[in-house]
Design a protein around this motif. Structure first.
Motif, PDB file in Angstrom:
ATOM      1  N   LEU A 251       0.834  -1.209   0.000  1.00  0.00           N
ATOM      2  CA  LEU A 251       0.000   0.000   0.000  1.00  0.00           C
ATOM      3  C   LEU A 251       0.863   1.250   0.000  1.00  0.00           C
ATOM      4  N   THR A 252       1.890   1.214   0.821  1.00  0.00           N
ATOM      5  CA  THR A 252       2.782   2.378   0.886  1.00  0.00           C
ATOM      6  C   THR A 252       3.481   2.565  -0.456  1.00  0.00           C
ATOM      7  N   LEU A 253       3.888   1.430  -1.035  1.00  0.00           N
ATOM      8  CA  LEU A 253       4.569   1.471  -2.330  1.00  0.00           C
ATOM      9  C   LEU A 253       3.653   2.071  -3.381  1.00  0.00           C
ATOM     10  N   LEU A 254       2.401   1.611  -3.378  1.00  0.00           N
ATOM     11  CA  LEU A 254       1.411   2.099  -4.347  1.00  0.00           C
ATOM     12  C   LEU A 254       1.214   3.588  -4.176  1.00  0.00           C
ATOM     13  N   ASP A 255       1.118   4.002  -2.924  1.00  0.00           N
ATOM     14  CA  ASP A 255       0.914   5.417  -2.625  1.00  0.00           C
ATOM     15  C   ASP A 255       2.080   6.242  -3.177  1.00  0.00           C
ATOM     16  N   THR A 256       3.291   5.740  -2.962  1.00  0.00           N
ATOM     17  CA  THR A 256       4.484   6.471  -3.423  1.00  0.00           C
ATOM     18  C   THR A 256       4.479   6.541  -4.956  1.00  0.00           C
ATOM     19  N   GLN A 257       4.109   5.417  -5.585  1.00  0.00           N
ATOM     20  CA  GLN A 257       4.101   5.401  -7.052  1.00  0.00           C
ATOM     21  C   GLN A 257       3.098   6.412  -7.593  1.00  0.00           C
ATOM     22  N   ILE A 258       1.924   6.455  -6.943  1.00  0.00           N
ATOM     23  CA  ILE A 258       0.898   7.395  -7.425  1.00  0.00           C
ATOM     24  C   ILE A 258       1.362   8.834  -7.221  1.00  0.00           C
ATOM     25  N   GLN A 259       1.980   9.067  -6.068  1.00  0.00           N
ATOM     26  CA  GLN A 259       2.497  10.424  -5.807  1.00  0.00           C
ATOM     27  C   GLN A 259       3.492  10.823  -6.895  1.00  0.00           C
ATOM     28  N   TYR A 260       4.346   9.851  -7.208  1.00  0.00           N
ATOM     29  CA  TYR A 260       5.374  10.119  -8.219  1.00  0.00           C
ATOM     30  C   TYR A 260       4.708  10.431  -9.554  1.00  0.00           C
ATOM     31  N   ALA A 261       3.700   9.581  -9.908  1.00  0.00           N
ATOM     32  CA  ALA A 261       2.996   9.762 -11.174  1.00  0.00           C
ATOM     33  C   ALA A 261       2.325  11.128 -11.215  1.00  0.00           C
ATOM     34  N   THR A 262       1.756  11.535 -10.070  1.00  0.00           N
ATOM     35  CA  THR A 262       1.094  12.849 -10.020  1.00  0.00           C
ATOM     36  C   THR A 262       2.100  13.973 -10.235  1.00  0.00           C
ATOM     37  N   LEU A 263       3.259  13.769  -9.663  1.00  0.00           N
ATOM     38  CA  LEU A 263       4.291  14.811  -9.778  1.00  0.00           C
ATOM     39  C   LEU A 263       4.843  14.918 -11.194  1.00  0.00           C
ATOM     40  N   CYS A 264       4.597  13.896 -12.005  1.00  0.00           N
ATOM     41  CA  CYS A 264       5.166  13.890 -13.360  1.00  0.00           C
ATOM     42  C   CYS A 264       4.497  14.883 -14.324  1.00  0.00           C
ATOM     43  N   LYS A 265       3.668  15.755 -13.773  1.00  0.00           N
ATOM     44  CA  LYS A 265       3.047  16.843 -14.542  1.00  0.00           C
ATOM     45  C   LYS A 265       2.368  16.360 -15.817  1.00  0.00           C
ATOM     46  N   HIS A 266       1.417  15.490 -15.628  1.00  0.00           N
ATOM     47  CA  HIS A 266       0.693  15.039 -16.819  1.00  0.00           C
ATOM     48  C   HIS A 266      -0.062  16.187 -17.455  1.00  0.00           C
ATOM     49  N   ARG A 267       0.040  16.215 -18.722  1.00  0.00           N
ATOM     50  CA  ARG A 267      -0.720  17.246 -19.412  1.00  0.00           C
ATOM     51  C   ARG A 267      -2.210  16.934 -19.288  1.00  0.00           C
ATOM     52  N   ASP A 268      -2.438  15.673 -19.366  1.00  0.00           N
ATOM     53  CA  ASP A 268      -3.835  15.261 -19.366  1.00  0.00           C
ATOM     54  C   ASP A 268      -4.449  15.457 -17.979  1.00  0.00           C
ATOM     55  N   LEU A 269      -5.310  16.466 -17.871  1.00  0.00           N
ATOM     56  CA  LEU A 269      -5.871  16.804 -16.551  1.00  0.00           C
ATOM     57  C   LEU A 269      -6.748  15.682 -15.984  1.00  0.00           C
ATOM     58  N   GLU A 270      -7.431  14.963 -16.882  1.00  0.00           N
ATOM     59  CA  GLU A 270      -8.335  13.890 -16.414  1.00  0.00           C
ATOM     60  C   GLU A 270      -7.561  12.751 -15.765  1.00  0.00           C
ATOM     61  N   VAL A 271      -6.414  12.435 -16.424  1.00  0.00           N
ATOM     62  CA  VAL A 271      -5.576  11.379 -15.845  1.00  0.00           C
ATOM     63  C   VAL A 271      -5.053  11.839 -14.485  1.00  0.00           C
ATOM     64  N   ALA A 272      -4.675  13.116 -14.429  1.00  0.00           N
ATOM     65  CA  ALA A 272      -4.154  13.652 -13.160  1.00  0.00           C
ATOM     66  C   ALA A 272      -5.230  13.567 -12.076  1.00  0.00           C
ATOM     67  N   ALA A 273      -6.487  13.892 -12.474  1.00  0.00           N
ATOM     68  CA  ALA A 273      -7.584  13.836 -11.495  1.00  0.00           C
ATOM     69  C   ALA A 273      -7.824  12.403 -11.040  1.00  0.00           C
ATOM     70  N   ALA A 274      -7.750  11.464 -12.037  1.00  0.00           N
ATOM     71  CA  ALA A 274      -7.959  10.052 -11.679  1.00  0.00           C
ATOM     72  C   ALA A 274      -6.868   9.587 -10.744  1.00  0.00           C
ATOM     73  N   LEU A 275      -5.649  10.008 -11.055  1.00  0.00           N
ATOM     74  CA  LEU A 275      -4.524   9.615 -10.196  1.00  0.00           C
ATOM     75  C   LEU A 275      -4.695  10.172  -8.788  1.00  0.00           C
ATOM     76  N   ASP A 276      -5.202  11.403  -8.757  1.00  0.00           N
ATOM     77  CA  ASP A 276      -5.400  12.021  -7.446  1.00  0.00           C
ATOM     78  C   ASP A 276      -6.458  11.250  -6.635  1.00  0.00           C
ATOM     79  N   GLY A 277      -7.526  10.877  -7.360  1.00  0.00           N
ATOM     80  CA  GLY A 277      -8.585  10.073  -6.704  1.00  0.00           C
ATOM     81  C   GLY A 277      -8.016   8.766  -6.189  1.00  0.00           C
ATOM     82  N   MET A 278      -7.189   8.136  -7.044  1.00  0.00           N
ATOM     83  CA  MET A 278      -6.579   6.855  -6.632  1.00  0.00           C
ATOM     84  C   MET A 278      -5.694   7.049  -5.412  1.00  0.00           C
TER      85      MET A 278
END
Ligand SMILES: Nc1ncnc2c1ncn2[C@@H]1O[C@H](COP(=O)(O)OP(=O)(O)OP(=O)(O)O)[C@@H](O)[C@H]1O
Ligand SMILES: [Mg+2]
Length: 455
Positions: A251-278
């Motif tokens: 769970l911690t690993l998943l959380d870190t991965q999602i945080q990292y993915a969020t930080l990757c400045k996705h252009r796609d706002l919807e993906v960013a929102a989904a990642l944030d929800g996750m």
């Protein structure tokens, strides 16, 4: 109806003993009756012989003078009536009472028999004596009868003391055996108390020393049960530890991965929102898992084997961990420590208790609020207070706040397990938790009281 063990044992003893008393009473009655008959018959015969001695030929005719001694022999306080009758061979009455019955057969030996006279039961002896006179021989029969008063009295004197002695013995047994059983069943009662006084998770074996050997198999069986419980508890604890490790890490690993993915400045706002929800979901899952494991740990923790824990140090450590979170919300986090606030307990669980309370205070208090943690001594107790000036919990909801998954009317994220964990840990340490309000009826004051460490 189930009888008590004491009543059953008593019945097992009393019933055979009572049967024994009845049988021996009957036997002794029979033997006393025979003795009384023998004694009475001997007196009757002796009386008949004395009468017989005084029968003589006088001028060719039989003459019978009954000596007073022959009847005085029966004198007793029982007023027995004595009858006699003397008859010659031709059944001619030579003297006495004609109504006294003769024996049904004739014999040279004395004959004893029972008869009735004037409505009385009488015991009778018939004794025949040969009288010789100038070549003549005449058999003369002396019959002596007596009522049964003295025989009955003798029978009672012979039989009653024996019967009374046995009744007394029966009464003594009936009185002493329950007393003895009460004394002897004490170890069983003590064993029962030892078992009921044990704490639910106490896994030390029971001691069998000083117990009667009949009770040892019970103690062995209880100890076997405790040993199985011990194995089961150890397995459960191990399972919790394993589960904690297995769940936390991914769970911690998943959380870190999602945080990292969020930080990757996705252009796609919807993906960013989904990642944030996750990210929020995994955060909630992590919190829930941590709290559930903590609750399971608190419930499964052994109530003994505690060490000395400095409560102030625990509070200081928690404040250090949470100071950033408080700072982010502009909350003034303070602490007040008294000297020597030590308790006997499990340091990890006490840390979780304090962390849950201070976390609540920071989480539910508005930005810029105040949160204070206080550690004090009160009599024999250690007192921890966490005070905030947030919204508090309404008085009517306070009782529910300790229920699992209770969340109250709040928008702030949480699992609703924190206060149940706090109460579980406090109780495990012999303590209590109370909720109240702060100054001006505002904020929340949580007070945890636990017995202080006694060296
Ligand atoms: N300091 C506080 N001020 C106001 N309300 C509080 C405070 N502490 C607890 N509460 C209320 O009591 C509820 C139960 O608290 P509890 O700590 O048991 O669960 P939680 O905080 O919701 O979740 P968790 O602590 O498991 O993350 C909270 O949801 C909140 O409504
Ligand atoms: Mg909480």
């Amino acid at each position: 109806m189930t009888l008590s063990l004491r009543a059953r044992l008593l019945l097992w003893l009393i019933l055979p003993l009572a049967a024994f008393v009845v049988v021996t009473a009957l036997l002794s009655y029979d033997s006393a009756s025979s003795t009384a008959t023998v004694v009475q018959d001997a007196l009757l015969l002796s009386s008949a012989r004395t009468i017989g001695e005084d029968i003589d030929w006088v001028e060719g005719r039989l003459n019978a003078d009954v000596p007073p001694a022959a009847l005085e022999i029966f004198e007793s306080p029982y007023q027995d009536q004595v009858f006699y009758k003397i008859v010659s061979a031709g059944k001619q009455l030579l003297g006495g009472n004609p109504d006294l019955a003769l024996p049904s057969q004739e014999s040279a030996q004395p004959i004893f028999y029972d008869s009735t006279l004037d409505g009385h039961n009488v015991r009778v002896v018939a004794y025949t004596r040969q009288l010789y006179d100038s070549g003549k021989v005449e058999p003369v029969t002396v019959v002596v009868g007596k009522t049964q008063g003295s025989r009955r009295a003798m029978l009672e004197q012979l039989w009653r003391p024996h019967f009374l002695r046995e009744c007394l013995m029966l009464a003594l047994v009936a009185a002493l055996v329950p007393l003895g059983l009460t004394v002897e069943l004490r170890p069983l009662m003590k064993l029962k108390n030892d078992v009921t006084d044990r704490e639910p998770m106490q896994i030390e074996p029971m001691r069998a020393e000083g117990l009667p050997w009949e009770l040892r198999p019970i103690v062995d069986a209880i100890n076997q049960c405790i040993a199985q419980l011990k194995v089961h508890t150890a397995r459960q604890r191990q399972f919790i530890a394993d589960a904690a490790h297995q769940l936390r890490t991914p769970l911690t690993l998943l959380d870190t991965q999602i945080q990292y993915a969020t930080l990757c400045k996705h252009r796609d706002l919807e993906v960013a929102a989904a990642l944030d929800g996750m990210r929020r979901s995994t955060q909630k899952m992590t919190d829930m898992t941590n709290q559930l494991l903590l609750l399971a740990q608190a419930e499964a923790a052994p109530s003994r084997a505690h060490t000395r824990v400095d409560l102030s140090a625990v509070v200081a450590a928690v404040l250090e961990e949470l100071v950033l979170a408080a700072h982010r919300r502009g909350i003034d986090l303070g602490a007040e420590f008294a000297d020597d606030v030590h308790v006997e307990g499990n340091a990890n669980l006490l840390h979780a208790l304090v962390a849950n309370l201070i976390d609540n205070a920071i989480r539910y208090t508005q930005d810029g609020g105040h949160v204070t943690a206080r550690c004090t001594r009160q009599d024999d107790g250690a007192v921890l207070q966490v005070v905030d000036n947030g919204p508090g919990i309404p008085a009517e909801a306070r009782a529910h706040a300790f229920e699992r998954f209770y969340r109250g009317a709040t928008q702030v994220a949480g699992t609703g397990l924190g206060l149940s964990i706090v109460r579980e840990i406090a109780q495990l340490h012999g303590g209590t938790v109370a909720l109240g309000h702060g100054e001006d009826n505002k904020g929340l004051v949580v007070t945890v009281r636990m017995p202080a460490w006694r060296s």
